[in-house]
Design an enzyme around this catalytic site. Structure first.
Site, PDB file in Angstrom:
ATOM      1  N   CYS A   4      34.324 -15.042 -61.296  1.00  0.00           N
ATOM      2  CA  CYS A   4      35.432 -15.977 -61.542  1.00  0.00           C
ATOM      3  C   CYS A   4      35.836 -16.670 -60.233  1.00  0.00           C
ATOM      4  O   CYS A   4      36.195 -16.021 -59.255  1.00  0.00           O
ATOM      5  CB  CYS A   4      36.617 -15.231 -62.144  1.00  0.00           C
ATOM      6  SG  CYS A   4      38.121 -16.224 -62.220  1.00  0.00           S
ATOM      7  N   CYS A   7      39.342 -15.789 -59.043  1.00  0.00           N
ATOM      8  CA  CYS A   7      39.385 -14.435 -58.469  1.00  0.00           C
ATOM      9  C   CYS A   7      38.824 -14.457 -57.049  1.00  0.00           C
ATOM     10  O   CYS A   7      39.335 -13.784 -56.159  1.00  0.00           O
ATOM     11  CB  CYS A   7      38.616 -13.446 -59.340  1.00  0.00           C
ATOM     12  SG  CYS A   7      39.522 -12.903 -60.803  1.00  0.00           S
ATOM     13  N   ASN A  83      46.230 -25.559 -70.089  1.00  0.00           N
ATOM     14  CA  ASN A  83      45.171 -25.793 -71.078  1.00  0.00           C
ATOM     15  C   ASN A  83      44.683 -24.428 -71.565  1.00  0.00           C
ATOM     16  O   ASN A  83      44.337 -23.569 -70.753  1.00  0.00           O
ATOM     17  CB  ASN A  83      44.005 -26.564 -70.440  1.00  0.00           C
ATOM     18  CG  ASN A  83      44.400 -27.988 -70.068  1.00  0.00           C
ATOM     19  OD1 ASN A  83      45.128 -28.644 -70.803  1.00  0.00           O
ATOM     20  ND2 ASN A  83      43.933 -28.456 -68.929  1.00  0.00           N
ATOM     21  N   GLY A  89      40.461 -28.470 -73.224  1.00  0.00           N
ATOM     22  CA  GLY A  89      40.193 -28.925 -71.862  1.00  0.00           C
ATOM     23  C   GLY A  89      40.207 -27.831 -70.816  1.00  0.00           C
ATOM     24  O   GLY A  89      40.118 -28.128 -69.618  1.00  0.00           O
ATOM     25  N   HIS A  94      40.427 -18.456 -65.960  1.00  0.00           N
ATOM     26  CA  HIS A  94      41.406 -17.579 -65.296  1.00  0.00           C
ATOM     27  C   HIS A  94      42.700 -18.368 -65.453  1.00  0.00           C
ATOM     28  O   HIS A  94      42.799 -19.497 -64.938  1.00  0.00           O
ATOM     29  CB  HIS A  94      41.027 -17.354 -63.827  1.00  0.00           C
ATOM     30  CG  HIS A  94      41.961 -16.462 -63.066  1.00  0.00           C
ATOM     31  ND1 HIS A  94      41.546 -15.367 -62.318  1.00  0.00           N
ATOM     32  CD2 HIS A  94      43.310 -16.505 -62.912  1.00  0.00           C
ATOM     33  CE1 HIS A  94      42.586 -14.785 -61.751  1.00  0.00           C
ATOM     34  NE2 HIS A  94      43.676 -15.461 -62.094  1.00  0.00           N
ATOM     35  N   HIS A  96      45.841 -20.494 -65.519  1.00  0.00           N
ATOM     36  CA  HIS A  96      46.473 -21.267 -64.445  1.00  0.00           C
ATOM     37  C   HIS A  96      47.440 -22.269 -65.027  1.00  0.00           C
ATOM     38  O   HIS A  96      47.212 -22.833 -66.097  1.00  0.00           O
ATOM     39  CB  HIS A  96      45.424 -21.966 -63.570  1.00  0.00           C
ATOM     40  CG  HIS A  96      44.415 -22.744 -64.356  1.00  0.00           C
ATOM     41  ND1 HIS A  96      43.358 -22.146 -65.008  1.00  0.00           N
ATOM     42  CD2 HIS A  96      44.306 -24.069 -64.601  1.00  0.00           C
ATOM     43  CE1 HIS A  96      42.649 -23.065 -65.622  1.00  0.00           C
ATOM     44  NE2 HIS A  96      43.208 -24.254 -65.396  1.00  0.00           N
ATOM     45  N   HIS A  98      49.160 -25.814 -64.213  1.00  0.00           N
ATOM     46  CA  HIS A  98      49.112 -26.997 -63.349  1.00  0.00           C
ATOM     47  C   HIS A  98      50.549 -27.434 -63.049  1.00  0.00           C
ATOM     48  O   HIS A  98      51.380 -27.509 -63.960  1.00  0.00           O
ATOM     49  CB  HIS A  98      48.420 -28.154 -64.058  1.00  0.00           C
ATOM     50  CG  HIS A  98      46.973 -27.934 -64.407  1.00  0.00           C
ATOM     51  ND1 HIS A  98      45.942 -28.474 -63.684  1.00  0.00           N
ATOM     52  CD2 HIS A  98      46.395 -27.229 -65.410  1.00  0.00           C
ATOM     53  CE1 HIS A  98      44.780 -28.132 -64.226  1.00  0.00           C
ATOM     54  NE2 HIS A  98      45.024 -27.368 -65.286  1.00  0.00           N
TER      55      HIS A  98
HETATM   56  P1  AMP Z   1      41.588 -26.626 -66.490  1.00  0.00           P
HETATM   57  O1  AMP Z   1      40.838 -27.843 -67.000  1.00  0.00           O
HETATM   58  O2  AMP Z   1      42.986 -26.542 -67.024  1.00  0.00           O
HETATM   59  O3  AMP Z   1      40.793 -25.351 -66.699  1.00  0.00           O
HETATM   60  O4  AMP Z   1      41.768 -26.861 -64.955  1.00  0.00           O
HETATM   61  C1  AMP Z   1      40.898 -26.360 -63.995  1.00  0.00           C
HETATM   62  C2  AMP Z   1      41.311 -26.981 -62.714  1.00  0.00           C
HETATM   63  O5  AMP Z   1      40.783 -26.214 -61.655  1.00  0.00           O
HETATM   64  C3  AMP Z   1      40.812 -28.428 -62.513  1.00  0.00           C
HETATM   65  O6  AMP Z   1      41.937 -29.295 -62.302  1.00  0.00           O
HETATM   66  C4  AMP Z   1      39.913 -28.326 -61.290  1.00  0.00           C
HETATM   67  O7  AMP Z   1      40.008 -29.462 -60.460  1.00  0.00           O
HETATM   68  C5  AMP Z   1      40.437 -27.077 -60.606  1.00  0.00           C
HETATM   69  N1  AMP Z   1      39.482 -26.361 -59.774  1.00  0.00           N
HETATM   70  C6  AMP Z   1      38.219 -25.995 -60.077  1.00  0.00           C
HETATM   71  N2  AMP Z   1      37.656 -25.319 -59.061  1.00  0.00           N
HETATM   72  C7  AMP Z   1      38.594 -25.249 -58.090  1.00  0.00           C
HETATM   73  C8  AMP Z   1      38.621 -24.695 -56.779  1.00  0.00           C
HETATM   74  N3  AMP Z   1      37.565 -24.065 -56.259  1.00  0.00           N
HETATM   75  N4  AMP Z   1      39.763 -24.815 -56.047  1.00  0.00           N
HETATM   76  C9  AMP Z   1      40.824 -25.458 -56.554  1.00  0.00           C
HETATM   77  N5  AMP Z   1      40.869 -26.002 -57.782  1.00  0.00           N
HETATM   78  C10 AMP Z   1      39.758 -25.918 -58.539  1.00  0.00           C
HETATM   79 ZN    ZN Z   2      39.641 -14.511 -62.378  1.00  0.00          ZN
END
Ligand code: AMP
Ligand code: ZN
Length: 103
Positions: A4, A7, A83, A89, A94, A96, A98
């Site tokens: 992940c 992680c 999301n 989307g 993991h 999160h 926004h």
């Molecule tokens: P979601 O579409 O809600 O799953 O959002 C995933 C978000 O994670 C996207 O806005 C990506 O730009 C962001 N993301 C993916 N990899 C990384 C990373 N290594 N560091 C920071 N953000 C990331």
């Molecule tokens: Zn994770």
């Protein structure tokens, strides 16, 4: 969880700077920002999505951290997005939150 990406970030594998952190959650800048300020708030334990989040105290910690991030980054107004599920989307499995806004 080893594979992940979030992680790995939490584990310090990439030396990511945290915008905010406490015992339960951490926040870091989105790599592909959709707003002048775009921060992701994540639980420190691996939880795939909101559907797998059982701990109501952690729910509170996550929202509390969103507010702390807004304060710390100087956002008076901001959007908060979660999301849940691929079809909605979600790309990183993991959980999160926004936090997006303009100062
Ligand atoms: P979601 O579409 O809600 O799953 O959002 C995933 C978000 O994670 C996207 O806005 C990506 O730009 C962001 N993301 C993916 N990899 C990384 C990373 N290594 N560091 C920071 N953000 C990331
Ligand atoms: Zn994770």
């Amino acid at each position: 969880m080893e594979e992940c990406i979030f992680c790995k970030i939490l584990n310090g594998d990439f030396g990511t700077e945290f915008v905010y952190e406490n015992d339960y959650v951490a926040a870091f800048n989105d790599i592909n920002p959709k707003a002048p300020v775009h921060v992701l708030v994540v639980p420190k334990v691996h939880i795939a999505s909101l559907n797998e989040l059982e701990d109501k105290n952690l729910m509170g910690e996550l929202l509390s951290a969103v507010r702390a991030v807004a304060q710390k980054t100087g956002l008076k107004a901001y959007k908060t997005l979660i999301n849940t599920g691929k079809e909605a989307g979600q790309e990183v499995f993991h959980l999160h939150l926004h936090v997006m806004g303009d100062k």
